[in-house]
Design an enzyme around this catalytic site. Sequence first.
Site, PDB file in Angstrom:
ATOM      1  N   GLU A 124      -6.646  29.953   8.550  1.00 57.30           N
ATOM      2  CA  GLU A 124      -6.501  28.581   8.046  1.00 57.30           C
ATOM      3  C   GLU A 124      -5.044  28.237   7.744  1.00 57.30           C
ATOM      4  O   GLU A 124      -4.747  27.258   7.056  1.00 57.30           O
ATOM      5  CB  GLU A 124      -7.373  28.394   6.802  1.00 57.30           C
ATOM      6  N   HIS A 128      -9.668  27.020   0.016  1.00 57.44           N
ATOM      7  CA  HIS A 128      -8.370  27.584   0.409  1.00 57.44           C
ATOM      8  C   HIS A 128      -7.672  28.055  -0.860  1.00 57.44           C
ATOM      9  O   HIS A 128      -7.861  27.465  -1.931  1.00 57.44           O
ATOM     10  CB  HIS A 128      -7.468  26.526   1.070  1.00 57.44           C
ATOM     11  N   CYS A 134      -1.944  19.969   0.386  1.00 49.40           N
ATOM     12  CA  CYS A 134      -2.686  20.118   1.661  1.00 49.40           C
ATOM     13  C   CYS A 134      -2.040  19.291   2.758  1.00 49.40           C
ATOM     14  O   CYS A 134      -2.161  19.609   3.941  1.00 49.40           O
ATOM     15  CB  CYS A 134      -4.124  19.625   1.525  1.00 49.40           C
TER      16      CYS A 134
HETATM   17  O1  SUG Z   1     -10.717  21.744   5.723  1.00 51.94           O
HETATM   18  N1  SUG Z   1     -11.479  18.528   4.620  1.00 51.94           N
HETATM   19  C1  SUG Z   1     -10.528  19.581   4.763  1.00 51.94           C
HETATM   20  C2  SUG Z   1      -9.572  19.599   3.600  1.00 51.94           C
HETATM   21  C3  SUG Z   1      -8.433  20.558   3.830  1.00 51.94           C
HETATM   22  C4  SUG Z   1      -7.577  20.718   2.630  1.00 51.94           C
HETATM   23  N2  SUG Z   1      -6.480  21.576   2.908  1.00 51.94           N
HETATM   24  C5  SUG Z   1      -5.979  22.506   2.088  1.00 51.94           C
HETATM   25  N3  SUG Z   1      -6.595  22.915   1.009  1.00 51.94           N
HETATM   26  N4  SUG Z   1      -4.859  23.046   2.413  1.00 51.94           N
HETATM   27  C6  SUG Z   1     -11.206  20.932   4.924  1.00 51.94           C
HETATM   28  O2  SUG Z   1     -12.215  21.176   4.243  1.00 51.94           O
HETATM   29  C7  SUG Z   1     -13.264  17.052   5.372  1.00 51.94           C
HETATM   30  C8  SUG Z   1     -13.579  16.268   6.614  1.00 51.94           C
HETATM   31  C9  SUG Z   1     -14.833  15.469   6.540  1.00 51.94           C
HETATM   32  O3  SUG Z   1     -15.731  15.773   5.755  1.00 51.94           O
HETATM   33  O4  SUG Z   1     -14.904  14.523   7.339  1.00 51.94           O
HETATM   34  C10 SUG Z   1     -12.263  18.131   5.626  1.00 51.94           C
HETATM   35  O5  SUG Z   1     -12.167  18.628   6.735  1.00 51.94           O
END
Ligand code: SUG
Length: 448
Positions: free
Chosen positions: A173, A248, A368
């Site tokens: 990730e 994460h 993020c």
């Molecule tokens: O991978 N949300 C992302 C958020 C990522 C956050 N990044 C970090 N913590 N670095 C994920 O869960 C939601 C998309 C949706 O539900 O349409 C989403 O992918």
Amino acid sequence: MPTTEINFDGIPGPTHNYAGLSVGNLASVAHTNSPSYPKQAALQGLAKMKFLADLGLSQAVLPPHERPDILALRHLGFSGSDAQILKSASRHPTLLASCGSASAMWAANAATVSPSADTADHRVHITPANLQTQFHRSLEAPTTAAVLKAIFADESAFAHHDPLPGSSQFGDEGAANHTRLGRSYDDPGLEIFVFGRHAMDNQSSPARFPARQTLEASQAVSRLHGLEAKNVMFIQQNPMAIEAGAFHNDVVAVGNLNVLFYHSSAFADFGAAKQIREWFERSECSPCLIEVQEEQIPLADAVSSYLFNSQLVQLPDQTMALIAPAECRENVRTRTFLEGLLNQDTPIRKVHYVDVRQSMNNGGGPACLRLRVVLTERERGLVNPGVFLNDGLYASLKGWIERHYRDRLLPADLADSMLLEESRRALDELTQLLKLGSIYPFQRAGRG
Ligand code: SUG
């Protein structure tokens, strides 16, 4: 200019929507099928970038990806014109939403980057994340790789690796599970890889929610980047943190230079702090480890406010600031904690709150949205200059968002072929604004 950290922020794309795709990401699931506001999302992201640039920090942008991902839909057996594909795919709403997510905005998941001070060949090493745990995110890797190659093109300074194999044993990730500490940006740093599970034996891993990053993936990235074993640590995420919604590590920890700010439940390995201290002792520098106890901030508040998803940045006056989500000002516990933090003896002298609520509602806070890249002056000079945010680019991007983005969207709107057309027009113009050349499948294949 000395060696600096540059934040590359993902611009939320024109299809930003809430489809509840991410299991284990409490905000994403809670907002399933709520209306989203793409224009507002992109303007909030841009305002954060401008704010950091105005603090005197180096700021750059990463473009959104082409969505809905027509190539992916074709790959899955849909055929005909683009409009016909969207219509057929709309009978499978989760699949269409997966191919329509604007998730590339969360640039902390774009790649893992090791600065040249840490690597055997003294180049900056870049491995795009395969993001294979969630289908919608696994679609990002090819465009991410193309974008990063277009930005960091000079092979004498930048080494690009392929994303790791797309198997659950190598779930990667990117930088969201990677923190670099050190005495200065010039010196070799301590690269901390945080993983959720061992994929190749039966050690503990959370049951309810997926542990997305594997130890095996982190080890592979460290090998590819040519890091020295003495400057690398692998720490397991506390399964309890994943169960509480920290999908994460950057939801429960953030570090910069000699400061690590983290929740006491972040790591499974309680000896981690000792190891970090020992590394700093060898580097003749004292670390500042700010461990926040459950009594100070319950894990549930850390996750809902995204306190640790603040950006911890080094200002030109050599003090540090936390760029915290506005939600931390609204939560009494986190606000009070942050006020108190400023009275403690740490390098953190300021807290700034930023509103990135459209992204937050999908589980993406300030940290993020950005990929950190530490570059020497020479390396910086070799970066494609079109992506650096200055007043001119800021004004152009603001106008671009206002012209091309819709105000409001529901996941069902992803089937609208006009949205695809609008997005492609927007992205085509953006690649010219950022001087990136052709990076999207639709630009290479001609319009379908
Ligand atoms: O991978 N949300 C992302 C958020 C990522 C956050 N990044 C970090 N913590 N670095 C994920 O869960 C939601 C998309 C949706 O539900 O349409 C989403 O992918």
